[in-house]
Design a protein around this motif. Sequence first.
Motif, PDB file in Angstrom:
ATOM      1  N   GLY A   7       0.827  -1.208   0.000  1.00  0.00           N
ATOM      2  CA  GLY A   7       0.000   0.000   0.000  1.00  0.00           C
ATOM      3  C   GLY A   7       0.861   1.258   0.000  1.00  0.00           C
ATOM      4  N   GLY A   8       0.204   2.394  -0.171  1.00  0.00           N
ATOM      5  CA  GLY A   8       0.897   3.675  -0.287  1.00  0.00           C
ATOM      6  C   GLY A   8       1.806   3.985   0.890  1.00  0.00           C
ATOM      7  N   ALA A   9       1.395   3.603   2.105  1.00  0.00           N
ATOM      8  CA  ALA A   9       2.193   3.931   3.291  1.00  0.00           C
ATOM      9  C   ALA A   9       3.473   3.097   3.343  1.00  0.00           C
ATOM     10  CB  ALA A   9       1.371   3.688   4.557  1.00  0.00           C
ATOM     11  N   ILE A  36       1.590  -2.473  -6.482  1.00  0.00           N
ATOM     12  CA  ILE A  36       1.970  -1.354  -5.621  1.00  0.00           C
ATOM     13  C   ILE A  36       1.000  -0.192  -5.833  1.00  0.00           C
ATOM     14  CG2 ILE A  36       3.836   0.240  -5.009  1.00  0.00           C
ATOM     15  CD1 ILE A  36       5.839  -1.787  -5.969  1.00  0.00           C
ATOM     16  N   SER A  37       0.625   0.433  -4.713  1.00  0.00           N
ATOM     17  CA  SER A  37      -0.246   1.618  -4.772  1.00  0.00           C
ATOM     18  C   SER A  37       0.584   2.857  -5.084  1.00  0.00           C
ATOM     19  CB  SER A  37      -0.911   1.876  -3.417  1.00  0.00           C
ATOM     20  OG  SER A  37      -1.729   0.838  -3.045  1.00  0.00           O
ATOM     21  N   ALA A  38      -0.122   3.974  -5.229  1.00  0.00           N
ATOM     22  CA  ALA A  38       0.557   5.260  -5.337  1.00  0.00           C
ATOM     23  C   ALA A  38       1.223   5.558  -3.994  1.00  0.00           C
ATOM     24  CB  ALA A  38      -0.463   6.344  -5.674  1.00  0.00           C
ATOM     25  N   ARG A 202     -11.576   4.168  -4.902  1.00  0.00           N
ATOM     26  CA  ARG A 202     -10.505   4.416  -3.932  1.00  0.00           C
ATOM     27  C   ARG A 202     -10.165   3.154  -3.147  1.00  0.00           C
ATOM     28  NH1 ARG A 202      -8.443   9.480  -2.551  1.00  0.00           N
ATOM     29  NH2 ARG A 202      -6.863   8.094  -1.711  1.00  0.00           N
ATOM     30  N   GLU A 203      -8.921   3.000  -2.869  1.00  0.00           N
ATOM     31  CA  GLU A 203      -8.406   1.828  -2.120  1.00  0.00           C
ATOM     32  C   GLU A 203      -8.534   0.543  -2.930  1.00  0.00           C
ATOM     33  OE1 GLU A 203      -6.701   2.308   0.554  1.00  0.00           O
ATOM     34  OE2 GLU A 203      -7.261   4.409   0.715  1.00  0.00           O
ATOM     35  N   GLY A 204      -8.656   0.708  -4.264  1.00  0.00           N
ATOM     36  CA  GLY A 204      -8.958  -0.455  -5.099  1.00  0.00           C
ATOM     37  C   GLY A 204      -7.812  -1.417  -5.351  1.00  0.00           C
TER      38      GLY A 204
HETATM   39 MG    MG Z   1      -4.061   2.769   0.065  1.00  0.00          MG
END
Ligand code: MG
Length: 420
Positions: A7-9, A36-38, A202-204
Motif C-alpha cells: 500500500g501507499g504507506a 503497488i499503490s501510489a 478508492r483503495e482499489g
Molecule cells: Mg491505500
Amino acid sequence: MKVFKFGGASINTAERIQNAGRILASYKGEKILVIISAMGKTTNALEKVVDAFYEGRKDDALQLFEQVKQSHLTLLKYLVTIQWKAAEDQLRDFFTEVEWLLHDKPVREYDYYYDQVVCCGELLSTSLVSSYFNEAGIRNQWLDVRDIVRTDDNFRDAAIDWEYTRQRVEAQVMPLFAEHDIIITQGFIGATDENESTTLGREGSDFSAAIFANLLDAESQTIWKDVEAVMSADPKEFPDAQPIAALSYREVVEMAYYGAQVIHPKTIKPLQNKNIPLHVRCFLKPELPGTVISQQPVHNLPPIIVLKKSQVLMELSSKDFSFVEDKPIAQLHEIYDQVKIRPNLSQNGAVSLLCCLDDKPDKIEKLALAASAIFDVQLEKNLTLLTIRHYSREKYEELTRGKTVLLMQRTPETVQVLMR
Ligand code: MG
Ligand code: ASP
C-alpha cells in the motif's frame, strides 16, 4: 506463485522503499506478482490536480502537479544512481501524458479526467520502485497493468472484464514469469477497449491484487500494511484493540459490509472463489505472523468493533397516517438508486421508516428533497453508528454508556446501534 500488495504507506519514503525491497529479497527464488499503490498521499494530491483542472484553474493544476513530479524525482535521485537516466525518462513520459491533458480544456465528464490523471500515481510509484529494486539487485520486470486489466468505461468505479483480462494474463503475464521471478505492476487502475485509463474506486488495489491472484491461481495473497494484523477495532479509537490471528472470508466480508476499513470489500470474492488464503502482514515488523483469512471458520472471536461517524438519521413518516407499505418503500428504493446512496441501517414502523446514512451533504439533500414528495422528512445529523460483531452484554454496555440510543438492530452475531 504469490501475489503481494504494498500500500501507499509502505513506500512513502526512501527507507520504506528499501524496507519493501528487503521483504521481497527474503522470498528469493519464488515467483511473485507485486502490486503497488501510489506513494503516500499521492492519490489525494492528484485529485486536487483534477479539481483545479476541471474548475478551469489550469495554472493551479500545473502547479499542484509539479509538486507530485518533484517528490517522485527527488526520491528517484536518492534511490537510483546507475540506471538513473532511464528511470527518469520513464517517469517523465508519465508526466508528459498528464501535462498534455492539463493544457487542454475539459470537454468531457469529470470522472473521465479523474481517471486519466489519477492513474499516474501508481504508474509513477511502480516505475520508481521497480527501477530501485533492479538497481538493488532485486531483479524484476515492470508491467503496465493497463495492457492487462480491461474494464468498462464507468470511470472512477470501472467494472472488470474478467474474460478479456484472463486472456491477457495467460498471454502476457504467465509467459513473463518464465523469464522473471518478480513482476511489478499497478493496483487500482485498468483501461477500456479504447485505451482510456480507468480506476476501480478508492483503495482499489487490494482488489487488483485479488484479480491477479485469482487469474494466476496464486497459492496466496499478502497485503503488507502498517498495522500488526487485522485488529478487533481501530486502535486509534480503541487502544485495547487486539490483533486477530485468523478470520474467515465470511467474517471479513461482514466486517467490510459494516464499514470496517480493513480490506477493500471487493477483494474477498476472487480469493474465496479459488480458495486462496489472504495474509495481512506488517511491513514494519515482517517477523510477525499477521492475520490469515481463509475458508476455515474461526470460533471464539473477540468482539469486533466498527464505528462509523458522521451519520444521519432520516425519519420518513407517511403524510396522511397511512401505513408505510410496499409502494412507498419501492419508491424510496428507486430514490436511493437515483441518488446513488444506500442506508447503513433501516427500520420500518407502521406509519414511519427510519434510515441511517453516511452524511454526504449533497446526496442527503437530494434524497430528502425527493423523499419529501412521498413522506414527511426529518433529519438528525452528527450521529455515530456502532457495530459489534460477537458482542457480549458487557461490551455493549461499555460502548453505549452515557449515549442516547436512537435505533438498534440485533442478530445473534451482530448488534448495531445508532447513537447521539
Ligand atoms: Mg491505500
Ligand atoms: N492509490 C489508490 C488510493 O489511494 C488505490 C489504493 O491505494 O488502493 O485510493
